[in-house]
Design a protein around this motif. Structure first.
Motif, PDB file in Angstrom:
ATOM      1  N   LEU A 118      48.545  28.166  27.655  1.00 49.55           N
ATOM      2  CA  LEU A 118      47.685  27.448  26.711  1.00 49.55           C
ATOM      3  C   LEU A 118      46.530  26.757  27.428  1.00 49.55           C
ATOM      4  CD1 LEU A 118      50.421  25.876  24.417  1.00 49.55           C
ATOM      5  CD2 LEU A 118      49.023  27.884  23.954  1.00 49.55           C
ATOM      6  N   ALA A 140      48.841  31.581  20.471  1.00 48.36           N
ATOM      7  CA  ALA A 140      48.861  30.344  21.244  1.00 48.36           C
ATOM      8  C   ALA A 140      49.451  29.201  20.420  1.00 48.36           C
ATOM      9  CB  ALA A 140      47.446  29.987  21.697  1.00 48.36           C
ATOM     10  N   LEU A 144      52.714  26.882  21.272  1.00 45.67           N
ATOM     11  CA  LEU A 144      52.650  25.433  21.244  1.00 45.67           C
ATOM     12  C   LEU A 144      53.725  24.847  20.323  1.00 45.67           C
ATOM     13  CD1 LEU A 144      51.251  22.830  22.083  1.00 45.67           C
ATOM     14  CD2 LEU A 144      49.635  23.160  20.203  1.00 45.67           C
ATOM     15  N   SER A 255      52.795  34.616  29.639  1.00 46.99           N
ATOM     16  CA  SER A 255      53.697  33.742  28.883  1.00 46.99           C
ATOM     17  C   SER A 255      55.128  34.273  28.834  1.00 46.99           C
ATOM     18  CB  SER A 255      53.175  33.566  27.447  1.00 46.99           C
ATOM     19  OG  SER A 255      51.930  32.919  27.438  1.00 46.99           O
TER      20      SER A 255
END
Length: 357
Positions: A118, A140, A144, A255
């Motif tokens: 992020l 994203a 989060l 990620s």
């Protein structure tokens, strides 16, 4: 004879980014195990020294057996960028992570490492104006949301000192990743080698100056091997992925790393698989899928460009040589202006502006 080979815009950048993620993700819970025997700052240093020494062996081994090194060299103009990369990515990032790992469990720390992606995307989008489309943005947001659920403590989100240190490490690496983009056309092995040796030696020196003692030879060797694979080889793959995907997309694929860390933490450290952890992981997995399924294609124009990097004679490299050449090879070359359409990422040849993202 020049040739143009059709290839997927996903290759080889996506496999390189995912391989980097797997190696780095595995290093988090394994580092947690070593923290039982080593001071956090000393371990951060040993990991990076191990990365640098391992890559040095690869480099000199390559030269010893006469293998070609078709990568562009680092130049004087690269030194300021390299120094900043060493500071943020080699010194601050690993130190903050080791301090955070010492204060939180490995599974939570591994999932919180999603903040690196992020932070990287936010900096790439806002500071370097790299295109971030809806799929990348929604992915994203899902990541989060997963991290927020992970941090939920009863009546609200309570980030303890360990979690805040891990997030600070992610911000440092986010800065590092965007700065490394400036170096991605040069030899990734040499970049990672210098970063590992300089940053690792600094952290080891600081730890020893503070009175820390070296662990046993076995622990030191384990840290060195872990650093070589989880930091050194992972970083080489990451820099190569930056070359092909750009910063934001490489961070998106990277990620995957926390999921590898969570899996190993559960298996090796017997950490519990809670409902909260499962929901957070599902949201982060959805975010990763959004990134993997993105397709970016439009008519775009390439301005004239001169640079040096390892390349093959593909659609973007149609220049002549005086004699036969091997591929890949590296030399200073010119790109003439061209207008065309094909799926692409913001790689070395597609760092154009977009009217919207």
């Amino acid at each position: 004879m020049l040739r143009s080979e059709p290839h997927s815009h996903l290759w080889p950048g996506v496999p390189l980014a995912l391989a980097s993620a797997v190696l780095f993700g595995a290093s988090t819970p394994l580092s947690k195990i070593l923290l039982g025997s080593v001071d956090p700052q000393l371990l951060a240093g040993l990991l990076y020294v191990g990365a640098g020494m391992g890559l040095a062996l690869v480099h000199f081994g390559r030269a010893a057996v006469g293998l070609p090194a078709p990568e562009a060299p680092l130049r004087a103009a690269d030194i300021p960028w390299l120094a900043a990369v060493v500071l943020f990515g080699g010194l601050l990032g690993p130190l903050l992570l080791m301090l955070g790992l010492a204060r939180t469990n490995a599974a939570s720390a591994a999932l919180l490492l999603n903040f690196e992606g992020l932070a990287t995307m936010a900096i790439a989008w806002m500071a370097f104006r790299e295109n971030v489309d809806r799929r990348l943005f929604l992915g994203a947001l899902a990541i989060l949301a997963g991290a927020a659920i992970l941090a939920w403590k009863g009546q609200g989100v309570a980030l303890d000192a360990g979690a805040l240190l891990v997030i600070a490490a992610c911000v440092a690496w986010g800065i590092d990743n965007n700065l490394t983009r400036k170096l991605s056309s040069a030899d990734p092995l040499m970049i990672a080698l210098i970063k590992g040796l300089v940053a690792g030696a600094a952290n080891v020196g600081i730890a020893l100056a503070q009175g820390q003692a070296f662990p046993s030879a076995t622990i030191t060797a384990e840290a060195a091997v872990l650093g070589f694979l989880g930091i050194g080889v992972s970083l080489v793959f990451f820099i190569l992925a930056l070359r092909h995907l750009g910063t934001a997309r490489t961070a998106a694929y990277f990620s995957l790393a926390p999921f590898v860390g969570v899996l190993l933490a559960i298996v090796l450290l017997r950490e519990p698989l809670s409902i909260r952890l499962a929901v957070a992981g599902a949201l982060m997995g959805f975010g990763l899928w959004m990134h993997l399924s993105e397709r970016h294609e439009h008519e775009h124009e390439h301005d004239a460009l001169e640079h040096e990097h390892a390349h093959r004679h593909d659609a973007h490299h149609q220049h002549a040589h005086d004699g036969p050449v091997t591929e890949p090879h590296s030399h200073w070359h010119r790109h003439d202006p061209v207008l065309h359409t094909h799926p692409h990422y913001p790689d070395l040849h597609h760092r154009h502006r977009h009217s919207h993202g």
